[in-house]
Design a protein around this motif. Sequence first.
Motif, short mmCIF file in Angstrom:
data_model
loop_
_atom_site.label_atom_id
_atom_site.label_comp_id
_atom_site.label_asym_id
_atom_site.label_seq_id
_atom_site.Cartn_x
_atom_site.Cartn_y
_atom_site.Cartn_z
N GLY A 79 0.81 -1.21 0.00
CA GLY A 79 0.00 0.00 0.00
C GLY A 79 0.84 1.26 0.00
O GLY A 79 0.55 2.23 -0.71
N ASN A 80 1.92 1.28 0.81
CA ASN A 80 2.81 2.43 0.85
C ASN A 80 3.56 2.59 -0.48
O ASN A 80 3.77 3.71 -0.95
CB ASN A 80 3.83 2.28 1.98
N ILE A 81 3.96 1.47 -1.07
CA ILE A 81 4.70 1.52 -2.33
C ILE A 81 3.82 2.05 -3.46
O ILE A 81 4.24 2.91 -4.24
CB ILE A 81 5.26 0.13 -2.68
N THR A 82 2.60 1.56 -3.55
CA THR A 82 1.71 2.04 -4.61
C THR A 82 1.35 3.50 -4.41
O THR A 82 1.10 4.22 -5.40
CB THR A 82 0.44 1.18 -4.70
N ALA A 83 1.33 3.97 -3.17
CA ALA A 83 1.10 5.40 -2.93
C ALA A 83 2.22 6.23 -3.55
O ALA A 83 1.98 7.28 -4.16
CB ALA A 83 0.99 5.67 -1.44
N GLY A 84 3.47 5.77 -3.40
CA GLY A 84 4.60 6.46 -4.01
C GLY A 84 4.54 6.40 -5.52
O GLY A 84 4.85 7.39 -6.21
N MET A 85 4.15 5.25 -6.07
CA MET A 85 4.00 5.13 -7.51
C MET A 85 2.96 6.12 -8.03
O MET A 85 3.16 6.78 -9.06
CB MET A 85 3.58 3.69 -7.87
N ASP A 86 1.86 6.25 -7.30
CA ASP A 86 0.80 7.17 -7.71
C ASP A 86 1.27 8.62 -7.65
O ASP A 86 0.97 9.42 -8.54
CB ASP A 86 -0.43 6.99 -6.81
N LEU A 87 2.02 8.96 -6.59
CA LEU A 87 2.50 10.34 -6.45
C LEU A 87 3.45 10.71 -7.59
O LEU A 87 3.35 11.80 -8.17
CB LEU A 87 3.19 10.51 -5.10
N ILE A 88 4.37 9.82 -7.91
CA ILE A 88 5.31 10.07 -9.02
C ILE A 88 4.55 10.19 -10.34
O ILE A 88 4.84 11.05 -11.17
CB ILE A 88 6.36 8.96 -9.08
N GLY A 89 3.55 9.34 -10.52
CA GLY A 89 2.76 9.41 -11.75
C GLY A 89 2.03 10.73 -11.89
O GLY A 89 1.97 11.32 -12.98
N LYS A 90 1.48 11.23 -10.78
CA LYS A 90 0.71 12.48 -10.83
C LYS A 90 1.62 13.70 -11.01
O LYS A 90 1.28 14.63 -11.74
CB LYS A 90 -0.11 12.62 -9.56
N LEU A 91 2.76 13.70 -10.33
CA LEU A 91 3.63 14.88 -10.34
C LEU A 91 4.63 14.88 -11.48
O LEU A 91 5.00 15.95 -11.99
CB LEU A 91 4.36 15.00 -9.00
N ARG A 92 5.15 13.70 -11.87
CA ARG A 92 6.20 13.65 -12.87
C ARG A 92 5.75 13.02 -14.19
O ARG A 92 6.51 12.99 -15.15
CB ARG A 92 7.40 12.87 -12.32
N ARG A 93 4.54 12.51 -14.22
CA ARG A 93 3.97 11.93 -15.44
C ARG A 93 4.82 10.79 -16.00
O ARG A 93 4.95 10.63 -17.22
CB ARG A 93 3.80 13.01 -16.52
#
Length: 225
Positions: free
Chosen positions: A197-211
């Motif tokens: 859950g913590n890892i996918t949260a980081g994946m989502d944040l990078i996807g939203k901010l860095r595309r």
Amino acid sequence: MKLLEEFRWRGIVQDASEGLEELLERERVTGYIGFDPSAASLHVGSLLPIMALARFQRHGHRPIAIVGGGTGMIGDPSGKSEERQLLSKEQIEENLAGLRRQLEPFLDFEAGENAALMVNNADWLGAIPLMEFLRDTGKYFTVNYMLGKESVKRRLDSQEGISFTEFSYMLLQAYDFLVLHDRYGCKLQMGGSDQWGNITAGMDLIGKLRRVQAHGLVFPLVTSA
């Protein structure tokens, strides 16, 4: 034998993000695992992720070991049935020194292009202002999203509940992944299955901010002899 093939042969792949196998075959990847500084020594359950990080390097990839001097002051609710006792800065520093000594024999810090790195997330988490963190990171996560994570749901259903301190841990770990992506081109976070859950949260944040797409890989927990 390719890296994920070896990991599967060893029975240590619990879950992996889509496209990770192709990425590992296509390029040298920088990936990291975080280690909890709640004690001055790692435990036997840490051996599996340590060896995964070592084999990751032997396959030509670049490993980063994070010792969580910052997140260690908060406490990770993943896999925990109750709130952890918060440690002082002095205790954490003492524990960090012990963890560094134990990690160094497994990783090659002089390997040239894929030399291992060891970093302390207190270096960036300790310096970020609260209002800036809430504005730049917190707004990308809904409470509904956070409540849906297994580590949080389990604690909400328990008698002890979960404090806001530990509830916020997910955001800090996601921010760690973002910082490592920006500083070192890190595209992969690995860990025990309770970290998914913590890892996918980081994946989502990078996807939203860095595309860009970041990846995750988790291993089964060591729960018995």
